[in-house]
Design a protein around this motif. Structure first.
Motif, mmCIF file in Angstrom:
data_model
loop_
_atom_site.group_PDB
_atom_site.id
_atom_site.type_symbol
_atom_site.label_atom_id
_atom_site.label_comp_id
_atom_site.label_asym_id
_atom_site.label_seq_id
_atom_site.Cartn_x
_atom_site.Cartn_y
_atom_site.Cartn_z
ATOM 1 N N SER A 537 -12.568 1.929 -4.121
ATOM 2 C CA SER A 537 -11.873 1.695 -2.853
ATOM 3 C C SER A 537 -10.407 2.099 -2.972
ATOM 4 C CB SER A 537 -11.972 0.223 -2.463
ATOM 5 O OG SER A 537 -11.399 -0.592 -3.483
ATOM 6 N N PRO A 538 -9.776 2.422 -1.823
ATOM 7 C CA PRO A 538 -8.348 2.767 -1.864
ATOM 8 C C PRO A 538 -7.509 1.597 -2.350
ATOM 9 C CG PRO A 538 -9.340 3.413 0.222
ATOM 10 C CD PRO A 538 -10.338 2.544 -0.477
ATOM 11 N N ASN A 539 -6.358 1.932 -2.955
ATOM 12 C CA ASN A 539 -5.424 0.924 -3.450
ATOM 13 C C ASN A 539 -4.234 0.789 -2.514
ATOM 14 O OD1 ASN A 539 -6.701 0.193 -5.980
ATOM 15 N ND2 ASN A 539 -6.081 2.212 -6.753
ATOM 16 N N ALA A 540 -3.749 -0.431 -2.395
ATOM 17 C CA ALA A 540 -2.459 -0.680 -1.736
ATOM 18 C C ALA A 540 -1.420 -0.796 -2.845
ATOM 19 C CB ALA A 540 -2.511 -1.952 -0.907
ATOM 20 N N ILE A 541 -0.507 0.155 -2.885
ATOM 21 C CA ILE A 541 0.452 0.265 -3.983
ATOM 22 C C ILE A 541 1.834 -0.138 -3.486
ATOM 23 C CG2 ILE A 541 1.511 1.818 -5.662
ATOM 24 C CD1 ILE A 541 -0.984 3.611 -5.346
ATOM 25 N N ASP A 559 -4.892 6.026 -0.338
ATOM 26 C CA ASP A 559 -4.106 4.893 -0.846
ATOM 27 C C ASP A 559 -2.936 4.616 0.095
ATOM 28 O OD1 ASP A 559 -5.747 4.616 -3.021
ATOM 29 O OD2 ASP A 559 -4.379 5.566 -4.451
ATOM 30 N N GLU A 560 -2.594 3.355 0.190
ATOM 31 C CA GLU A 560 -1.433 2.956 0.992
ATOM 32 C C GLU A 560 -0.239 2.743 0.055
ATOM 33 O OE1 GLU A 560 0.042 -0.674 3.964
ATOM 34 O OE2 GLU A 560 -1.964 -0.697 3.051
ATOM 35 N N ALA A 585 3.627 11.554 -0.852
ATOM 36 C CA ALA A 585 3.452 10.376 -0.003
ATOM 37 C C ALA A 585 4.281 10.515 1.270
ATOM 38 C CB ALA A 585 3.853 9.107 -0.765
ATOM 39 N N PRO A 586 3.976 11.524 2.083
ATOM 40 C CA PRO A 586 4.780 11.712 3.305
ATOM 41 C C PRO A 586 4.663 10.552 4.285
ATOM 42 C CG PRO A 586 2.821 13.100 3.329
ATOM 43 C CD PRO A 586 2.896 12.501 1.963
ATOM 44 N N ASP A 587 3.572 9.779 4.198
ATOM 45 C CA ASP A 587 3.372 8.662 5.114
ATOM 46 C C ASP A 587 3.731 7.318 4.477
ATOM 47 O OD1 ASP A 587 2.370 10.424 7.056
ATOM 48 O OD2 ASP A 587 0.364 10.333 6.166
#
Length: 735
Positions: A537-541, A559-560, A585-587
């Motif tokens: 699953s994606p990670n929130a970093i 990933d966030e 990480a442009p967003d």
């Protein structure tokens, strides 16, 4: 029947006790108050220096208040106004307990928020406490109490003893034993408790016959001029220069180690000690000897300054120069002290000079200079205050000195550009430059102004010339420090203070590698994020501290990325001059402010939180306290991890994390990575120490880290750091 309080003069020790207690209060509240606001401003070294400007301004207000009471009001008016002031103290208790401008700066500039907060919370109480030293001395002079009344300056020793006592007691006794809030209540109670003592001393001053204006000053000091001849400009200069040096040296030390009370207090205690020495009846170091030795030491530090600005190399040398300069300037002030009738004006001038020096360093210099030029300027000004040598400066000698100065500057610039390395001839050349420099400046001793100018050239010119040749493309300064961006051989570097904080390498094919330095391939961060990438699953970093944005390049699609950076200047520099954010990480969600406060308010859910915040080489202490980690755990997913970058030249922070882990029941690992030699370019990988903590051992096992990640060391080496107490002494590396 007459009041016995009026008939019997109080003992001199009661005056001394009042002055001692007042000075203790003045210097106890300073580290206490700044410790309370430090987390709101990211633990930056500039917090203490800016707060010192407030304290110096409030000290001046206290001295002006005492001067007004003594010189402008009748005795009954003095008591009435003191009662009004002490009522204000009672209303605002506990001192420092209010934040009139909010809990954090918000949209306000940090300097304005800090000064406004200090004025609103401490203004009345600090002015009250600081007014007592000159006021009690003036009352003693009026009391007609014999020898002490004729020379009330004897109380100056008691005042400075109280100041130094408070500064030493704070980190050793008060901070470990009493919390910040309880200290604030105790401080306010002691100040209010001085009220009855002041009434007794005021009553005694009403029975005196006025000042002993014709009394002889202390034997060890020459006769002072009449009040009308008081040399105001020289007094202001002699007070301003040591004050400027005090703040400059404090900033120099705290930038690379840590902004903590112990390192604020050390220079301040030395500064006050020079006042004690200057006003003592016998001095251990003669004023004439200081006038001869000080220029020679300034010559040595002028040559050494461009070669290295790190605390590791020259910290003690800078402290020594600071102490000797303060000894000389304060000794000269003591020799100018006037008769008791002009005592309050004299103290008013000294405090005004101190405020001027503080303002120039803490507030004006960051707005005017793009680098830390105020420190060498203050050192050079010391030379301008030293008496001229007896010999005359002839034109021929002046020409020789000018030519030699050019040679020295050129030589130092070359050494800085090439680097000393291990080449013996470069070291021999540097020593030859020192000898030549000593000859040059020895000639200029005959003209203090020329000597100061030559020193300033030596301090600033070599570093400026070498910086231009080494490819510095940006230099900026903010409340949080000095930033330099340089480029050489395809490598763009980002330096904060004296420490490399990130780099990018442009490959021959035009692509850019952002994962470099402490975040390069093979480093602990690389291994940790490679392990996290194995999760489906994606990670929130969460990233605390931006730098160039290198860590963001380990994020996967989906990933966030949330970045917490306290300085908007760093955000702008990273976006304008480095590729990591726009390509990786442009967003990314970038929040500007202190990470601890932002995390506490946002209640974000993170899978990994990387603590990578530094001021030069110093990690903000408030990010490593028990209260801070409780906030982090509230933001962390059940199987989330906290990664802490603890690389540091001066502090070994592993025991701090071990103590926190044991107290909170966390599991931890650490890897001390040493970069291989011969990597080209050398900025690709740097040695680094990274620790990882999680709620339970299973979360760490799931990462499948290699055996190089070992358990944290023993936890009994340090006391757990909290918001009330954090001592760096046990974790200082042996130099």
């Amino acid at each position: 029947m007459p009041d016995p309080l009026v008939r019997v003069a109080p003992p001199v020790w009661l005056y001394g006790l009042a002055v001692f207690a007042a000075a203790w209060l003045v210097f106890w509240i300073q580290p206490l108050a700044v410790r309370g606001v430090l987390p709101a401003l990211g633990g930056a070294p500039a917090v203490w220096n800016t707060a010192m400007v407030f304290f110096q301004a409030a000290l001046l207000a206290g001295y002006a208040f005492a001067h007004f009471l003594v010189r402008r009001l009748p005795h009954t008016g003095q008591l009435a106004l003191l009662c009004v002031l002490w009522t204000g103290v009672a209303v605002t208790a506990p001192a420092g307990g209010l934040r009139p401008l909010g809990e954090a700066p918000g949209a306000l500039p940090p300097v304005l928020w800090l000064l406004g907060t200090m004025a609103g919370t401490l203004g009345v109480a600090f002015v009250a406490a600081s007014s007592l030293t000159p006021l009690v001395q003036a009352w003693l002079a009026r009391s007609g109490s014999g020898r002490a009344s004729a020379d009330p300056y004897v109380l100056y020793a008691a005042s400075n003893a109280g100041s130094v006592g408070a500064l030493l007691a704070y980190p050793l006794l008060l901070e470990p034993a009493i919390g910040l809030e309880n200290q604030a209540w105790l401080w306010s109670a002691v100040l209010l408790g001085l009220g009855p003592v002041l009434i007794v001393l005021w009553l005694a001053s009403t029975r005196g016959d006025g000042y002993a204006a014709d009394a002889a000053p202390a034997r060890s000091l020459p006769a002072a001029p009449a009040p009308a001849a008081l040399p105001a400009l020289r007094i202001l200069a002699l007070a301003a220069v040591p004050s400027a040096l005090l703040l400059a040296v404090t900033r120099y030390i705290t930038t690379d180690i840590a902004s903590v009370p112990l390192l604020w207090i050390l220079p301040l205690a030395l500064y006050l000690g020079t006042f004690i020495h200057a006003f003592a009846r016998r001095q251990l170091i003669s004023h004439a000897l200081l006038a001869r030795v000080l220029p020679l030491l300034l010559i040595c530090i002028a040559v050494a300054y461009p070669l290295s600005r790190t605390v590791f190399a020259f910290g003690l040398a800078h402290l020594l120069i600071f102490v000797l300069a303060a000894l000389y300037c304060h000794g000269a002030l003591a020799r100018l002290r006037p008769p008791p009738a002009d005592l309050t004006r004299y103290y008013l001038l000294i405090s005004t000079g101190g405020l001027v020096g503080g303002l120039l360093v803490a507030l004006v210099a960051p707005l005017v200079f793009v680098d830390v030029y105020e420190h060498p300027i203050a050192l050079a000004l010391v030379a301008a205050l030293v008496p001229a040598a007896s010999s005359h400066l002839r034109r021929g000698r002046l020409i020789v000195a000018a030519v030699a100065l050019v040679v020295v500057v050129a030589g130092l610039s070359f050494v800085l550009t090439e680097g000393l390395g291990r080449e013996n001839w470069l070291w021999m050349g540097a020593l030859a430059l020192v000898a030549l420099c000593a000859l040059v400046l020895g000639i200029l001793r005959a003209r203090p102004a020329l000597l100061a100018g030559a020193l300033l050239i030596l301090f600033l010119a070599p570093a400026t010339i070498s910086g231009s040749s080494n490819g510095d493309i940006v230099r900026e300064r903010s409340f949080f420090g000095v930033y330099r961006i340089g480029e050489s051989d395809g490598v763009r570097t980002f330096i904060h203070g004296t420490t490399l904080h990130g780099a990018e390498w442009r490959r021959p094919d035009g692509s850019i590698e952002s994962r470099t330095t402490y975040y390069g391939i093979g480093t602990p961060y690389h291994e940790l994020f490679a392990a996290l990438a194995r999760r489906s699953s994606p990670n929130a970093i969460g990233m605390v501290g931006l730098g160039t944005g290198s860590l963001a390049c380990y994020a996967r699609p989906g990933d966030e990325v949330r970045i917490y950076e306290i300085d908007p200047v760093v955000v702008r520099l990273a976006r304008e001059h480095f590729a990591a954010l726009r390509t990786c990480a442009p967003d990314a969600n970038i929040a500007v402010g202190d990470a601890r406060l932002l995390l506490d308010r946002a209640r974000a859910r993170l899978d990994v939180l990387a603590l990578d915040a530094f001021t030069s080489d110093a990690i903000p202490i408030h990010l490593l306290t028990l209260e801070a980690f409780r906030i982090y755990l509230r933001t962390l997913a059940p199987d989330g991890v906290i990664a802490v970058h603890i690389s540091n030249r001066h502090l070994d922070l592993e025991p701090v994390l071990a103590a926190l882990a044991e107290r909170m029941g966390l599991s931890g690992r650490i890897k001390r990575y040493r970069a291989p030699e011969g990597v080209t370019p050398p900025e690709l990988v740097k040695s680094s120490d990274v620790a990882v903590l999680a709620r339970h051992e299973d979360a760490l096992r799931a990462l499948e880290l290699d055996p190089g990640w070992v358990a944290l060391g023993p936890s009994d080496l340090v006391q757990v750091w909290t918001d009330d107490y954090a001592s760096i002494v046990p974790v200082l590396r042996h130099w």
